[in-house]
Scaffold this motif. Structure first.
Motif, PDB file in Angstrom:
ATOM      1  N   ASP A  56      -7.666 -72.660 -28.007  1.00  0.00           N
ATOM      2  CA  ASP A  56      -7.355 -74.033 -27.597  1.00  0.00           C
ATOM      3  C   ASP A  56      -8.224 -75.006 -28.391  1.00  0.00           C
ATOM      4  O   ASP A  56      -9.055 -74.600 -29.204  1.00  0.00           O
ATOM      5  CB  ASP A  56      -7.575 -74.177 -26.096  1.00  0.00           C
ATOM      6  CG  ASP A  56      -6.670 -75.227 -25.464  1.00  0.00           C
ATOM      7  OD1 ASP A  56      -6.017 -75.981 -26.217  1.00  0.00           O
ATOM      8  OD2 ASP A  56      -6.617 -75.301 -24.227  1.00  0.00           O
ATOM      9  N   ILE A  57      -8.078 -76.285 -28.115  1.00  0.00           N
ATOM     10  CA  ILE A  57      -8.760 -77.302 -28.912  1.00  0.00           C
ATOM     11  C   ILE A  57     -10.261 -77.403 -28.631  1.00  0.00           C
ATOM     12  O   ILE A  57     -10.950 -78.159 -29.297  1.00  0.00           O
ATOM     13  CB  ILE A  57      -8.109 -78.686 -28.740  1.00  0.00           C
ATOM     14  CG1 ILE A  57      -8.154 -79.131 -27.296  1.00  0.00           C
ATOM     15  CG2 ILE A  57      -6.710 -78.689 -29.298  1.00  0.00           C
ATOM     16  CD1 ILE A  57      -7.750 -80.569 -27.086  1.00  0.00           C
ATOM     17  N   ASP A  58     -10.773 -76.645 -27.681  1.00  0.00           N
ATOM     18  CA  ASP A  58     -12.217 -76.635 -27.465  1.00  0.00           C
ATOM     19  C   ASP A  58     -12.925 -75.668 -28.422  1.00  0.00           C
ATOM     20  O   ASP A  58     -14.141 -75.575 -28.434  1.00  0.00           O
ATOM     21  CB  ASP A  58     -12.561 -76.296 -26.012  1.00  0.00           C
ATOM     22  CG  ASP A  58     -12.052 -74.930 -25.585  1.00  0.00           C
ATOM     23  OD1 ASP A  58     -11.202 -74.352 -26.304  1.00  0.00           O
ATOM     24  OD2 ASP A  58     -12.495 -74.446 -24.529  1.00  0.00           O
ATOM     25  N   ASP A  59     -12.164 -74.972 -29.257  1.00  0.00           N
ATOM     26  CA  ASP A  59     -12.728 -74.042 -30.231  1.00  0.00           C
ATOM     27  C   ASP A  59     -12.900 -74.752 -31.575  1.00  0.00           C
ATOM     28  O   ASP A  59     -11.962 -75.398 -32.050  1.00  0.00           O
ATOM     29  CB  ASP A  59     -11.795 -72.840 -30.397  1.00  0.00           C
ATOM     30  CG  ASP A  59     -12.393 -71.769 -31.278  1.00  0.00           C
ATOM     31  OD1 ASP A  59     -13.201 -70.980 -30.748  1.00  0.00           O
ATOM     32  OD2 ASP A  59     -12.066 -71.736 -32.481  1.00  0.00           O
ATOM     33  N   THR A  62     -10.170 -74.252 -34.229  1.00  0.00           N
ATOM     34  CA  THR A  62      -8.921 -74.983 -34.004  1.00  0.00           C
ATOM     35  C   THR A  62      -9.079 -76.439 -34.429  1.00  0.00           C
ATOM     36  O   THR A  62      -8.168 -77.016 -35.030  1.00  0.00           O
ATOM     37  CB  THR A  62      -8.492 -74.891 -32.532  1.00  0.00           C
ATOM     38  OG1 THR A  62      -8.413 -73.510 -32.167  1.00  0.00           O
ATOM     39  CG2 THR A  62      -7.155 -75.558 -32.296  1.00  0.00           C
ATOM     40  N   ILE A  63     -10.218 -77.014 -34.151  1.00  0.00           N
ATOM     41  CA  ILE A  63     -10.477 -78.402 -34.563  1.00  0.00           C
ATOM     42  C   ILE A  63     -10.453 -78.504 -36.089  1.00  0.00           C
ATOM     43  O   ILE A  63      -9.831 -79.405 -36.648  1.00  0.00           O
ATOM     44  CB  ILE A  63     -11.823 -78.901 -33.991  1.00  0.00           C
ATOM     45  CG1 ILE A  63     -11.738 -78.971 -32.462  1.00  0.00           C
ATOM     46  CG2 ILE A  63     -12.191 -80.259 -34.583  1.00  0.00           C
ATOM     47  CD1 ILE A  63     -13.066 -79.179 -31.776  1.00  0.00           C
TER      48      ILE A  63
END
Length: 171
Positions: A56-59, A62-63
């Motif tokens: 997810d975008i907390d990784d 991924t960012i």
């Protein structure tokens, strides 16, 4: 002593750059290949597939992937090439949609953006890979980008992409 040496080297290069002298910056082959791969897909009239990983975008991976997606989306929008972005998490899908939309606007092609090409598939690791493999087999993209966090599914993605004859860039 090491900190003093490091500090001196940093100050030297900062002053060197401020003086207007050109610094040699090595091109990264993988980033240079991005433009070639998108160009190939455009010439063939086939889509580009961008897989941002399974996190997810907390990784952080991924960012970082979303930053590269912005560049890929700019080039595909500029060339008018279809871009598919299947995601594994709803928040990653929302972020990818926004990144691709902003990229299309940035290059002056807001009409190119198609929200249906950026979709959420499933949170399940192997269900996601199966769905992405289905996209590869049905749509036959000429270029596959795998940029983000991958684990056991990476081999399955790479093998399916190879069987379709796509250029593949991973990171």
């Amino acid at each position: 002593l090491l900190i003093a040496i490091l500090f001196a080297v940093i100050i030297f290069y900062i002053s060197h750059a401020r003086s207007g002298k050109k610094l040699m910056i090595r091109r990264i082959p993988g980033l240079a290949a991005v433009d070639d791969a998108i160009g190939r897909a455009t010439e063939m009239g086939k889509p580009v597939l961008y897989v941002p990983g399974i996190m997810d975008i907390d990784d952080p991976q991924t960012i970082a992937s979303m930053s590269i997606l912005a560049r890929v989306a700019e080039k595909t929008a500029e060339y008018g090439t279809t871009l598919f972005v299947p995601t594994c998490h709803a928040m990653a899908m929302t972020m990818a949609q926004q990144v691709v939309k902003e990229s299309a606007i940035r290059v002056g092609r807001p009409d190119w953006y198609n929200i249906d090409n950026i979709r959420y598939l499933t949170d399940d690791q192997f269900g996601y890979v199966s769905a992405v493999d289905g996209i590869m087999l049905r749509d036959r993209p000429a270029t596959n980008f795998y940029l983000g966090a991958f684990y056991a599914e990476s081999l399955i993605l790479a093998e399916t992409g190879h069987s379709t004859g796509a250029i593949q860039i991973a990171g």
